[in-house]
Scaffold this active site. Structure first.
Site: not given
Ligand SMILES: NC(=O)c1ccc[n+]([C@@H]2O[C@H](COP(=O)([O-])OP(=O)(O)OC[C@H]3O[C@@H](n4cnc5c(N)ncnc54)[C@H](O)[C@@H]3O)[C@@H](O)[C@H]2O)c1
Length: 431
Positions: A124, A209, A250-251, A261
């Site tokens: 995101t 969101n 969501f209520l 997030c």
């Molecule tokens: N978690 C959710 O429910 C969710 C849902 C929708 C969108 N998102 C979005 O998705 C993205 C990831 O979220 P997440 O919860 O999976 O994060 P997370 O922290 O679980 O995972 C991120 C991963 O990226 C790795 N990383 C960081 N820098 C790196 C690099 N330079 N090269 C390779 N790997 C690298 C980290 O080591 C980690 O394993 C965010 O932007 C988040 O907002 C998350």
């Protein structure tokens, strides 16, 4: 399915990246999973799974022949035309999204491969990031990489089913051909595909969101009014939810939204608006209501216990929601530190998040089960609505507890059952 011999790359194997990789493998693709965290990659190579997500370990096991794990970006670009980025974008101290990990990937691209690639953004990222990346690629004279925005809407706890059965697929691109190649990966899913510009795709994620968070803060304010006037918010929400224009999702009133997030995305959208000169008043209120909502529990405890100094309070549930071990921005962390600040002893139990909690919530006594967590306690606060808390061992809890108060932070318990067992019960917005 990607074409024969071609694999799909995923950079950032966290909650989103690992689920995306596994589901794309389940759809028949070979995937190359890359992360800078060598420990995580080692664990995955050995068949371990670094996060708790229902069904994920089984699905990885089923598809292990199609999944490879690496710490080298070269491995991804030597084998994959389509490369997803799912690195984390946490908040900075200003509330803006921290894009350092995204740009760490972008700046590592020069010289990686001369083949054509599509870099697909699943993280995101603020509106305008795709444009910045395109400018950066042009500055570095990288002409073989197209950029596509493909925001992810999965929810932790039901991530696999959300990924495989999405409500919609959003593809933002400048070159239609690149967008269509990414859309083709989802061709077997029965979901509308929305092809847009890159900024529009980025905004759809934030707006979605922010809207959901607004619904939560709205019902929480209604709950607070219900407490004043003697109405029951669970019935109010039910009555509202039957209206198709409103919908019942969501209520649920409670102790506020949390997790990795909503808090960060709502704040980031407020910042995006502010940075462009627009004061997003509604979101400012949504955030403030949410902050106050977590603290209202402390006042509810004081109403019954008086001072909290030297009282023992048990938190049931630490993860930000059930069916995940994720503690990022969890309400439990705010609540625990408020309680510790009031001089209380805090004990806690969570069905899966205890190993992670040892790092995240300092000063809290972490317990192995509900009964040891409530031993000598003055009050229980139900923080996370795990299934196993639906029917608490109330009779045994009563024997072990010092005072008999349950604050139901999720309106999850049956008040009649709790009261019949001899407890004082208070939920959120239930008179
Ligand atoms: N978690 C959710 O429910 C969710 C849902 C929708 C969108 N998102 C979005 O998705 C993205 C990831 O979220 P997440 O919860 O999976 O994060 P997370 O922290 O679980 O995972 C991120 C991963 O990226 C790795 N990383 C960081 N820098 C790196 C690099 N330079 N090269 C390779 N790997 C690298 C980290 O080591 C980690 O394993 C965010 O932007 C988040 O907002 C998350």
């Amino acid at each position: 399915m990607s074409k024969a011999g071609d694999s799909i790359g995923i950079i950032g194997i966290g909650y989103v990246g690992l689920v995306t990789a596994t589901c794309l493998a389940e759809l028949g693709n070979n995937v190359v999973c890359m992360d800078i965290d060598a420990e995580k990659i080692d664990l995955l190579r050995q068949g371990g799974v670094p996060i708790y997500e229902p069904g994920l370990a089984e699905l990885i096991g089923k598809n292990k022949g199609r999944m490879t794990f690496t710490t080298a970006l070269e491995d991804v670009f030597s084998r994959c035309e389509i490369v997803f980025t799912a690195v984390d974008t946490p908040p900075t101290f200003t509330g803006d999204a921290d894009l350092s990990r995204v740009f760490a990937v972008v700046s590592a691209l020069p010289g990686l491969s001369s083949n054509r690639h599509i870099l697909v953004m699943k993280s995101t990222v603020p509106v305008g990031t795709g444009m910045k990346i395109s400018i950066e690629l042009a500055r570095q004279e990288i002409n073989n990489i197209d950029y596509v925005s493909n925001p992810e809407f999965l929810r932790e706890g039901s991530a696999i089913s959300d990924f495989l059965n999405p409500d919609r697929i959003v593809i933002g691109s400048r070159e239609a051909a690149a967008g269509q190649k990414v859309a083709a990966l989802y061709q077997h899913m029965r979901a509308p595909v929305l092809e847009t510009s890159i900024p529009t795709a980025e905004m759809i994620k934030y707006a979605s969101n922010a809207f959901l968070a607004t619904k939560i803060s709205f019902i929480n304010e209604i709950a607070n009014v219900c407490e004043e006037i003697g109405a029951d918010v669970t019935e109010v929400a039910k009555g509202m939810g039957y209206d198709k224009r409103i919908g019942s999702h969501f209520l649920k009133a409670g102790i506020g939204f949390s997790g990795s997030c909503f808090p960060k995305d709502v704040t980031a959208l407020k910042q995006i608006a502010g940075n462009s000169g627009y004061h997003f008043q509604l979101l400012t209120a949504v955030i403030e209501v949410n902050e106050l909502q977590k603290r209202r529990v402390v006042n509810k405890l004081k109403k019954y216990l008086g001072t909290l100094t030297d009282k023992t309070i048990t938190l049931l549930g630490l993860a930000f929601k059930p069916n995940t071990n994720d503690l990022r921005e969890a309400s439990s962390i705010v609540l625990a530190s408020r309680l510790l600040g009031e001089g209380a002893y805090v004990k806690a139990y969570d069905p899966v998040a205890i190993p992670d909690a040892a790092r995240a919530v300092r000063g809290v006594l972490l317990c192995d089960d509900t009964l040891s967590a409530v031993e000598d306690s003055d009050a229980v606060v139900l923080v996370t609505e795990w299934d196993e808390f639906a029917h608490l061992p109330l009779a045994e809890m009563k024997q072990r507890m010092h005072q008999h108060l349950i604050i139901d932070g999720r309106n999850f318990l049956d008040p009649a059952e709790v009261k019949a067992a001899g407890f004082t019960y208070e939920g959120i917005g239930r008179s």
